[in-house]
Design a protein around this motif. Structure first.
Motif, PDB file in Angstrom:
ATOM      1  N   LEU A  97       0.823  -1.205   0.000  1.00 53.08           N
ATOM      2  CA  LEU A  97       0.000   0.000   0.000  1.00 53.08           C
ATOM      3  C   LEU A  97       0.859   1.257   0.000  1.00 53.08           C
ATOM      4  O   LEU A  97       1.924   1.301   0.619  1.00 53.08           O
ATOM      5  N   ASP A  98       0.393   2.276  -0.665  1.00 55.44           N
ATOM      6  CA  ASP A  98       1.039   3.585  -0.641  1.00 55.44           C
ATOM      7  C   ASP A  98       1.044   4.086   0.805  1.00 55.44           C
ATOM      8  O   ASP A  98       0.001   4.134   1.465  1.00 55.44           O
ATOM      9  N   ARG A  99       2.225   4.471   1.313  1.00 53.05           N
ATOM     10  CA  ARG A  99       2.318   4.900   2.709  1.00 53.05           C
ATOM     11  C   ARG A  99       1.506   6.164   2.967  1.00 53.05           C
ATOM     12  O   ARG A  99       1.072   6.409   4.103  1.00 53.05           O
ATOM     13  N   LEU A 208      -3.477  16.819   1.347  1.00 51.55           N
ATOM     14  CA  LEU A 208      -3.068  17.925   0.483  1.00 51.55           C
ATOM     15  C   LEU A 208      -1.558  17.991   0.265  1.00 51.55           C
ATOM     16  O   LEU A 208      -1.097  18.360  -0.825  1.00 51.55           O
ATOM     17  N   LEU A 209      -0.771  17.629   1.285  1.00 50.09           N
ATOM     18  CA  LEU A 209       0.657  17.933   1.265  1.00 50.09           C
ATOM     19  C   LEU A 209       1.571  16.729   1.039  1.00 50.09           C
ATOM     20  O   LEU A 209       2.690  16.902   0.555  1.00 50.09           O
ATOM     21  N   LEU A 210       1.134  15.536   1.403  1.00 46.02           N
ATOM     22  CA  LEU A 210       2.002  14.380   1.210  1.00 46.02           C
ATOM     23  C   LEU A 210       2.006  13.938  -0.246  1.00 46.02           C
ATOM     24  O   LEU A 210       0.948  13.814  -0.867  1.00 46.02           O
ATOM     25  N   PRO A 211       3.175  13.667  -0.814  1.00 42.86           N
ATOM     26  CA  PRO A 211       3.234  13.110  -2.165  1.00 42.86           C
ATOM     27  C   PRO A 211       2.945  11.610  -2.111  1.00 42.86           C
ATOM     28  O   PRO A 211       2.915  11.016  -1.023  1.00 42.86           O
ATOM     29  N   PRO A 212       2.747  10.970  -3.242  1.00 40.54           N
ATOM     30  CA  PRO A 212       2.631   9.507  -3.231  1.00 40.54           C
ATOM     31  C   PRO A 212       3.894   8.890  -2.639  1.00 40.54           C
ATOM     32  O   PRO A 212       5.010   9.319  -2.919  1.00 40.54           O
ATOM     33  N   LEU A 213       3.710   7.875  -1.795  1.00 36.17           N
ATOM     34  CA  LEU A 213       4.840   7.231  -1.122  1.00 36.17           C
ATOM     35  C   LEU A 213       4.715   5.715  -1.269  1.00 36.17           C
ATOM     36  O   LEU A 213       4.345   5.015  -0.326  1.00 36.17           O
ATOM     37  N   PRO A 214       4.991   5.207  -2.463  1.00 37.42           N
ATOM     38  CA  PRO A 214       4.905   3.751  -2.650  1.00 37.42           C
ATOM     39  C   PRO A 214       5.879   3.047  -1.729  1.00 37.42           C
ATOM     40  O   PRO A 214       6.920   3.605  -1.365  1.00 37.42           O
TER      41      PRO A 214
END
Length: 411
Positions: A97-99, A208-214
Motif C-alpha cells: 500500500l502507498d504509505r 493535500l501535502l504528502l506526495p505519493p509514497l509507494p
C-alpha cells in the motif's frame, strides 16, 4: 562508538540516517517537501496528544462514568500496550500500500476514535475507542519515523527528522495542557471532541501535502525476528530503547509526588514546572537533531543516571527545579536519537527497524510505569527515580559495550 575504531557494517555509529530504501526524495519544489514534513509532524503531535490526553482528565471521566481513578487509568495503559503490539503488525500489514494512504487511514481512525469517545455512553465504549487510538499511534509512528529521507534532500534529513519528532514533546507541552483546559472549561467530552476535530484537520493536511509514497520494500512478519537476529545494531537499539524508556517512565510517572515529597515544592507550582520541563524537552529535541546517535544516547543515559539519582535524594525547591529542567532538556533528544540509531543500523530495512523500536518504546512506557509503581508502593516515592537511575546506568553500559563490540568487529 569509540573514536579509535571503524564501525562494523551493521553498527550504529553513522550520524546521519541512510535512506530507508533506494527511493530518493521527490524532485519537486523544496517548500513542498518541508510542507509534507510539517504535515507528518502535525500527525505525530495529534496522535501523542490523543494518547496522553486522559492524563489530565482521569478524575472527571471516572466521576461521570462511575469508575475509580485507577480504572480510568486504563485509558492511558491500553493505548500504550496496543501501540506496542500494532507497530510491527501495521508495518507488515501495509504491504504494497502507498504509505500516504496508510498514514491518512490511521489518522482518520484516530479522529473517529476520539469522536466516539466524546459520545461514549459507558466506560467500556470509551475504552474500546482508546484501543483504536493505540492502533493509530503504533502504526503511524512506525511508518512516519523514516519518511524524512523521502521528503527532503539528503542534506536536510537531520533537521526534517528532528521536526517530525518535535511533535512528541510538543504534545506534552501544548496538546495535553490544552486538552486539560478544555476539559475544565467545558467537559472531558469537549476535550476528546476537540482532538477528534484536530485529527480531521490533520487528515486534510496529509491529503493535500504528502506526495505519493509507494512502499520501498515489502516486509513480512518473519523478517522482523530475522532482523533482530542478524543485525547487531538493531538488537542493541531495541535493548537501549527498553532500558532508557523504562527508566524514564519509572521516574516520570511519579514526578509529582517526587517534587512534593523530596523537593518540597508546593502542589500549586507543580503544573507550571512540568510545563517548563516540556519546553526544555522541545529544546532538547531540536538541539540534538540527528547527531551520532550512540554517542548522544550515551551522554543522555549517563546524565540521567546522575540527575535521577540526585532528584531522589537532594531536598530543596531550587535544586528540584534545576534538576527537573535539566532532566527535560536531556531527555528531549531521546526519540529522535533512537530513530536515527535504527535508521542507521538498518538503512536497507529502516521501516522494519523503526517498527521494532516503536513497539519496544510503547511497551517500555507501560513497563516503566509498572516498575515505578512497585518501587513506590514497596518503598517510597524516591524509589521511583532511583529505579530509573539504575536502568539509565544499565543503558549507558549497554551502549558502551555494544559500541566496543561493533568497533572490534569493524577492524
Amino acid at each position: 562508538m569509540t573514536a579509535d575504531a571503524a564501525p562494523a557494517p551493521d553498527a550504529t555509529t553513522p550520524a546521519v540516517p541512510a535512506p530507508a530504501a533506494p527511493v530518493s526524495a521527490p524532485a519537486s519544489a523544496p517548500w513542498k517537501g518541508w510542507a509534507a514534513v510539517c504535515a507528518v509532524a502535525l500527525g505525530i503531535f495529534c496522535l501523542i496528544t490523543s494518547e496522553l490526553l486522559p492524563v489530565g482528565l482521569l478524575t472527571p471521566v471516572g466521576a461521570d462514568l462511575g469508575v475509580s481513578d485507577g480504572t480510568a487509568g486504563l485509558m492511558v495503559t491500553v493505548p500504550g500496550l496496543v501501540a506496542g503490539i500494532c507497530a510491527p503488525l501495521v508495518t507488515v500489514g501495509a504491504g504494497r500500500l502507498d504509505r500516504r494512504h496508510v498514514l491518512c487511514a490511521l489518522i482518520a481512525l484516530m479522529a473517529a476514535a476520539n469522536l466516539v469517545a466524546a459520545l461514549a455512553p459507558s466506560f467500556a465504549v470509551l475504552l474500546a475507542a482508546r484501543l483504536l487510538v493505540g492502533v493509530g499511534v503504533g502504526g503511524f509512528w512506525a511508518i512516519a519515523g523514516g519518511l524524512a529521507v523521502r521528503l527532503v534532500p539528503e542534506r536536510h534529513v537531520g533537521r526534517a527528522t528532528a521536526l517530525v519528532f518535535g511533535g512528541v514533546p510538543t504534545a506534552s507541552v501544548l496538546g495535553v495542557p490544552a486538552g486539560t483546559l478544555l476539559g475544565e472549561l467545558g467537559s472531558w467530552r469537549t476535550a476528546f471532541a476537540a482532538v477528534g476535530g484536530l485529527g480531521l484537520a490533520t487528515l486534510a493536511a496529509l491529503l493535500l501535502l504528502l506526495p505519493p509514497l509507494p512502499p520501498a520494500r515489502q516486509i513480512s512478519m518473519r523478517q522482523l525476528p530475522a532482523l533482530l537476529r542478524g543485525n547487531r545494531g538493531v538488537r542493541a537499539g531495541v535493548a537501549v530503547t527498553f532500558l532508557v524508556v523504562t527508566g524514564q517512565f519509572a521516574a516520570y510517572t511519579f514526578v509529582r509526588p517526587i517534587l512534593q515529597d523530596v523537593s518540597g515544592i508546593d502542589a500549586g507550582f507543580v503544573s507550571t514546572l512540568l510545563l517548563g520541563y516540556g519546553v526544555a524537552g522541545v529544546a532538547g529535541n531540536f538541539l540534538t537533531g540527528t547527531r551520532d546517535a550512540p554517542r548522544t544516547l550515551l551522554v543522555v543515559s549517563t546524565c540521567l543516571t546522575v540527575v535521577l539519582g540526585l532528584i531522589a535524594v537532594v531536598p530543596g525547591a531550587v535544586a528540584g527545579t534545576v534538576l527537573l529542567m535539566v532532566w527535560g532538556l536531556v531527555y528531549g533528544g531521546v526519540s529522535v536519537s533512537l530513530q536515527t540509531w535504527m535508521n542507521t543500523a538498518a538503512p536497507e530495512a529502516a521501516e522494519a527497524a523503526s517498527s521494532l523500536m516503536v513497539a519496544m518504546f510503547n511497551l517500555a512506557i507501560a513497563a516503566g510505569a509498572l516498575a515505578g509503581g512497585l518501587a513506590v508502593d514497596g518503598l517510597s516515592a524516591p524509589a521511583a527515580p532511583l529505579t530509573g537511575a539504575c536502568l539509565m546506568c544499565l543503558a549507558a553500559v549497554t551502549i558502551r559495550v555494544t559500541s566496543r563490540a561493533g568497533a572490534a568487529a569493524g577492524r
